[in-house]
Design an enzyme around this catalytic site. Structure first.
Site, short mmCIF file in Angstrom:
data_model
loop_
_atom_site.label_atom_id
_atom_site.label_comp_id
_atom_site.label_asym_id
_atom_site.label_seq_id
_atom_site.Cartn_x
_atom_site.Cartn_y
_atom_site.Cartn_z
CB ALA A 6 -14.86 5.47 -10.42
CB CYS A 7 -14.81 4.55 -4.92
SG CYS A 7 -14.67 2.59 -4.90
N GLY A 8 -12.36 5.17 -3.97
CA GLY A 8 -11.02 4.90 -3.59
C GLY A 8 -10.78 3.56 -3.27
#
Length: 104
Positions: free
Chosen positions: A6-8
């Site tokens: 999960a990242c930007g």
């Protein structure tokens, strides 16, 4: 082993994912797979597929509480990544951390 990151949604997470897959292969783990996705898509990705762990990029650590609920609902560990591990030099240690957390 399948890991969701999960990242930007930025470029750095894709590079990190590629480097982790390369490290896994270097360690003899040909079955290591990783996919990077934005935090808003995590719930959908978790419904669509089975994952062994959810990694949380440092730049989206403010979403930890929300994503912990998703990880718990699917019975997988949420592994926050410390900034020092979110670098090319940190890849071997991050890979070891993933191995340790998934085997718990």
């Amino acid at each position: 082993m399948k890991i969701l990151l999960a990242c930007g949604g930025g470029m750095s997470s894709s590079i990190l994912a590629e480097n982790l897959v390369a490290e896994a292969k270097k360690q003899g783990n040909e079955d290591f797979m990783m996919e990077a996705t934005g935090t808003e898509e995590v719930a959908l990705k978790m419904q669509q597929d089975t994952w062994d762990a959810l990694l949380l990029a440092p730049q989206v650590s403010f979403r930890k509480q929300h994503l912990q609920k998703e990880a718990d609902a699917h019975g997988i560990p949420l592994i926050p990544i410390e900034g020092i591990l979110y670098t090319p030099m940190g890849i071997p240690d991050l890979y070891k951390l993933i191995q340790k957390e998934v085997k718990k």
